[in-house]
Design an enzyme around this catalytic site. Structure first.
Site, PDB file in Angstrom:
ATOM      1  N   ASP A   1       9.646  -5.833  14.319  1.00 15.42           N
ATOM      2  CA  ASP A   1       9.351  -4.922  13.182  1.00 15.42           C
ATOM      3  C   ASP A   1      10.630  -4.084  12.551  1.00 15.42           C
ATOM      4  O   ASP A   1      10.561  -3.300  13.317  1.00 15.42           O
ATOM      5  CB  ASP A   1       8.613  -3.571  12.821  1.00 15.42           C
ATOM      6  CG  ASP A   1       7.547  -2.996  11.333  1.00 15.42           C
ATOM      7  OD1 ASP A   1       7.798  -3.179  10.734  1.00 15.42           O
ATOM      8  OD2 ASP A   1       6.445  -3.014  12.135  1.00 15.42           O
TER       9      ASP A   1
ATOM     10  N   ASP B   1      10.064  -3.552   6.970  1.00 12.09           N
ATOM     11  CA  ASP B   1       8.955  -1.969   6.078  1.00 12.09           C
ATOM     12  C   ASP B   1       9.609  -1.552   5.226  1.00 12.09           C
ATOM     13  O   ASP B   1      10.999  -1.590   4.853  1.00 12.09           O
ATOM     14  CB  ASP B   1       9.553  -1.162   7.620  1.00 12.09           C
ATOM     15  CG  ASP B   1       8.479  -0.348   7.554  1.00 12.09           C
ATOM     16  OD1 ASP B   1       6.994  -0.072   7.343  1.00 12.09           O
ATOM     17  OD2 ASP B   1       9.221   1.602   7.012  1.00 12.09           O
TER      18      ASP B   1
ATOM     19  N   GLU C   1       7.651  -6.527   3.702  1.00 11.85           N
ATOM     20  CA  GLU C   1       6.709  -5.483   2.995  1.00 11.85           C
ATOM     21  C   GLU C   1       6.417  -5.161   1.457  1.00 11.85           C
ATOM     22  O   GLU C   1       7.586  -3.903   1.141  1.00 11.85           O
ATOM     23  CB  GLU C   1       6.160  -4.320   4.236  1.00 11.85           C
ATOM     24  CG  GLU C   1       5.839  -3.252   3.835  1.00 11.85           C
ATOM     25  CD  GLU C   1       5.146  -1.767   3.656  1.00 11.85           C
ATOM     26  OE1 GLU C   1       3.708  -0.702   3.507  1.00 11.85           O
ATOM     27  OE2 GLU C   1       6.285  -1.209   4.567  1.00 11.85           O
TER      28      GLU C   1
ATOM     29  N   HIS D   1      -1.998  -1.785   9.454  1.00 14.78           N
ATOM     30  CA  HIS D   1      -2.379  -0.732  10.189  1.00 14.78           C
ATOM     31  C   HIS D   1      -1.983   0.647   9.072  1.00 14.78           C
ATOM     32  O   HIS D   1      -2.698   1.257   9.299  1.00 14.78           O
ATOM     33  CB  HIS D   1      -0.849  -0.494  11.215  1.00 14.78           C
ATOM     34  CG  HIS D   1       0.255   0.070  11.054  1.00 14.78           C
ATOM     35  ND1 HIS D   1       0.604  -1.410   9.679  1.00 14.78           N
ATOM     36  CD2 HIS D   1       1.074   0.990  10.593  1.00 14.78           C
ATOM     37  CE1 HIS D   1       1.836  -1.643   9.132  1.00 14.78           C
ATOM     38  NE2 HIS D   1       2.201   0.180   9.206  1.00 14.78           N
ATOM     39  N   ASP D   2      -1.759   0.111   7.599  1.00 16.63           N
ATOM     40  CA  ASP D   2      -1.895   1.296   7.047  1.00 16.63           C
ATOM     41  C   ASP D   2      -3.140   0.950   6.112  1.00 16.63           C
ATOM     42  O   ASP D   2      -2.727   2.160   5.001  1.00 16.63           O
ATOM     43  CB  ASP D   2      -0.368   0.770   5.688  1.00 16.63           C
ATOM     44  CG  ASP D   2       0.789   1.170   6.590  1.00 16.63           C
ATOM     45  OD1 ASP D   2       0.875   1.996   7.862  1.00 16.63           O
ATOM     46  OD2 ASP D   2       1.593   0.267   6.310  1.00 16.63           O
TER      47      ASP D   2
HETATM   48  C1  GLC Z   1       5.690   1.298   6.283  1.00 19.70           C
HETATM   49  C2  GLC Z   1       4.638   1.400   7.004  1.00 19.70           C
HETATM   50  C3  GLC Z   1       4.139   2.727   7.057  1.00 19.70           C
HETATM   51  C4  GLC Z   1       4.781   3.957   7.804  1.00 19.70           C
HETATM   52  C5  GLC Z   1       6.254   3.598   6.573  1.00 19.70           C
HETATM   53  C6  GLC Z   1       6.874   4.225   7.084  1.00 19.70           C
HETATM   54  O1  GLC Z   1       4.201   1.552   4.438  1.00 19.70           O
HETATM   55  O2  GLC Z   1       4.217  -0.060   7.663  1.00 19.70           O
HETATM   56  O3  GLC Z   1       3.290   2.466   8.622  1.00 19.70           O
HETATM   57  O4  GLC Z   1       4.374   4.747   8.233  1.00 19.70           O
HETATM   58  O5  GLC Z   1       6.604   2.218   6.131  1.00 19.70           O
HETATM   59  O6  GLC Z   1       7.751   3.657   7.394  1.00 19.70           O
END
Ligand code: GLC
Ligand code: CA
Length: 575
Positions: free
Chosen positions: A104, A206, A260, A335-336
């Site tokens: 990541d 991210d 992302e 995970h989100d």
């Molecule tokens: C992204 C991640 C998430 C995190 C956020 C802040 O959306 O996937 O888990 O809380 O960024 O880094």
């Protein structure tokens, strides 16, 4: 345009990506927290799934305000997870088994405990000051910016030491990095080289559309209120930075990159991933996971569920984006997001297995690289906590506090979180029926789903019909039938509210996929297709269909993947 020419084949287009949340996968030392040695002990399990790539959520040094998405040292390993030696052994163990590893890349923000930020906040003329975004208080209160994880929903935090505000789109412990500063960008690229030289195979990036911002921080226009993602994403220099990152780093290795794609729509997607732009390889959008949520509310599920027609239209629309250029991704959870079984299938004991297999069939038969979240191969489901005290996620906890201070309906909030909260997908992985699901000998950091006594790897290994074995079969099928990777996608029977049917067609192969998303029998309407010579490749019911004559009636959550006679498809299906 029929299909991708052979010279556009890439390993990452043919790969199945398996996402591991390290905190929840396997604990090796009894502290209740998953770790790198735990993953090492399960490498054969991962290998035997047949997946090609593992994406690990952040494993870097972090005070864990947001479970590792707040990084205090980009070249260090989080102490709970292990050491750099453990990491090297993990990478080696994966490569020995032919599995690639992606990490990541969290570079929209760092932790406030990162050395850069400690320096930056110490004085206005510190050399690191410009690594972050500051607003001097003598210029008044900065214009409103909302924050995802702030108790006050305020992305500006006043910092006494220098009488200034700093920007944090996420928690107050996640200050945003200033990408306008070339020195910061160089630090990031050096850090990426550090990991690539160790041999990693790529990065998941991210909230990458957020890295470029309008740093004059003007007033948000009225129409953006409540929809700030749209305004935060895709700042003026985003593509300049991504292109630079490609030139300086990514292009020098045989690696993959996936954004992302928060806030990214179909109109902009190719700007990220069209090969001639030399930026990134893939992105994953947020539109799909928004289906079935009520508008203008924080992650509130529509009590009527979701519309399958809307679902089909959306995934078809996204397929079309990459039909002739670039390449897509497909996922239903991570995970989100909550567990896919609860959100898109049916987690009742009666339909758990069959609907979970149906969802896997969808993910593994679309024209896109599947991103598959660990535990979904077992049909793990939402834990549905009753009390706020059971939650560990900053998102849920701070939203609860925010609503509490505004006097809003907390029981409704908790009800919705049972469906949508992130902690639902973060509960420990279910290995077997022993205490704590075989995840840990200590007290797990987040409660184990009580259904571990029946939903676990050990039980499913024994059962040829289990979701786990079905997932393995799907992967083998995708590897064998290149049509499932590169084949053209054609939606069939669009107005059917219960069944999702489509064709994947490549060279001489035509495959039809039929998925019943409902708990009752439903018909697939496939008039015009000559089905009599069709052969069933895979089905999620034990008594496999022999042929296609009765095929148009699908049982509850039935998934059926069949090979057609191509000539007939050409004659009939394309009109
Ligand atoms: C992204 C991640 C998430 C995190 C956020 C802040 O959306 O996937 O888990 O809380 O960024 O880094
Ligand atoms: Ca541990």
């Amino acid at each position: 345009m029929n299909a991708a020419p052979i010279n556009q084949r890439k390993w990452w287009k043919e790969a199945v990506v398996y996402q591991i949340y390290p905190r929840s996968f396997k604990d090796s030392n009894g502290d209740g927290i998953g770790d790198l040695n735990g993953i090492i002990s399960k490498l054969d399990y991962i290998k035997n799934l047949g997946v090609d790539v593992v994406w690990l959520n952040p494993i870097f040094s972090s005070p864990n305000d947001d479970n590792g998405y707040d990084i205090s040292d980009y070249k260090g390993i989080m102490s709970e997870f292990g050491t750099m030696e453990d990491f090297d052994a993990l990478l080696q163990g994966m490569h020995d088994r032919g599995i690639r590893l992606i990490l990541d890349l969290v570079v929209n923000h760092s932790s406030d405990e990162h050395r850069w930020f400690k320096e930056a906040r110490s004085s206005r003329d510190n050399p690191y000051r410009n690594y972050y975004h500051w607003w001097p208080a003598e210029q008044g209160i900065p214009k409103k910016r909302f924050s995802f994880f702030d108790v006050n929903n305020d992305a500006w935090e006043y910092d006494n030491a220098t009488n200034s505000y700093y920007l944090h789109y996420f928690s107050v412990k996640q200050p945003d990095l200033n990408w306008e500063n070339p020195l910061l960008r160089k630090e990031i690229y050096d850090m990426m080289h550090f990991w690539f030289q160790k041999g990693i195979d790529g990065f998941r990036m991210d909230v990458i559309p957020f890295i470029s911002k309008d740093i004059t921080f003007p007033e948000l226009p009225e129409e953006y209120h409540g929809n700030f993602v749209k305004y935060y994403a895709e700042g003026p220099f985003l593509h300049k930075y991504l292109h630079e990152m490609n030139r300086e780093v990514l292009s020098r290795y045989d690696v993959m990159s996936v954004a992302e794609g928060i806030g990214v729509g179909t109109d902009k997607a190719l700007e990220y991933v069209a090969p001639d732009r030399q930026e990134l390889d893939m992105l994953y959008h947020f539109e799909g996971i928004g289906i079935g949520l009520l508008p203008y509310e924080f992650k509130a599920a529509d009590p009527n569920g979701f519309s399958l027609i809307e679902f089909k239209d959306l995934y078809s629309k996204w397929d079309a984006v990459f039909a002739e250029n670039g390449w897509g991704t497909i996922y239903l959870g991570n995970h989100d997001n909550p567990r896919i079984l609860t959100r898109w299938g049916n987690d009742s004991p009666e339909y758990r297995n069959v609907s979970s297999k149906m969802l896997s069939a969808f993910l593994l038969t679309m024209r896109a690289t599947p991103y598959y979240y660990a535990g979904d191969e077992l049909g793990m489901s939402n834990i549905k906590f009753d009390s706020i005290d059971d939650y560990r996620d900053i998102e849920t906890i701070n939203m609860y506090r925010q609503m509490e201070s505004r006097g809003e309906d907390l029981s409704r909030f908790l009800q919705n979180q049972k469906i949508t909260a992130r902690d639902n997908s973060r509960t420990p992985f279910q290995w077997d029926a022993t205490e704590n699901a075989g995840f840990s000998t200590g007290t797990p950091w987040l409660k184990v789903n009580p259904n571990y006594t029946t939903v676990n790897v050990a039980a499913q290994e024994e059962d040829p019909q289990s979701p786990l074995n079905f997932f393995r079969n799907l992967i083998q099928l995708r590897k064998k039938e290149l049509a499932l990777v590169y084949g053209r996608y054609v939606l069939l029977d669009r107005d059917n509210p219960h069944v999702y049917s489509y064709i994947r067609h490549w060279e001489d192969t035509t495959i039809i996929v039929m998925l019943n998303f409902s708990a009752s029998e439903a018909n697939a309407h496939l008039e015009g297709l000559e089905l009599s010579a069709a052969k069933v490749l895979l089905s999620n019911y034990p008594d496999e269909r022999k042929g296609m004559d009765t095929l148009t009636v699908l049982r509850a959550y039935e998934a059926c993947i069949c090979k057609l006679n191509s000539a007939n498809f050409r004659n009939n299906g394309e009109t």
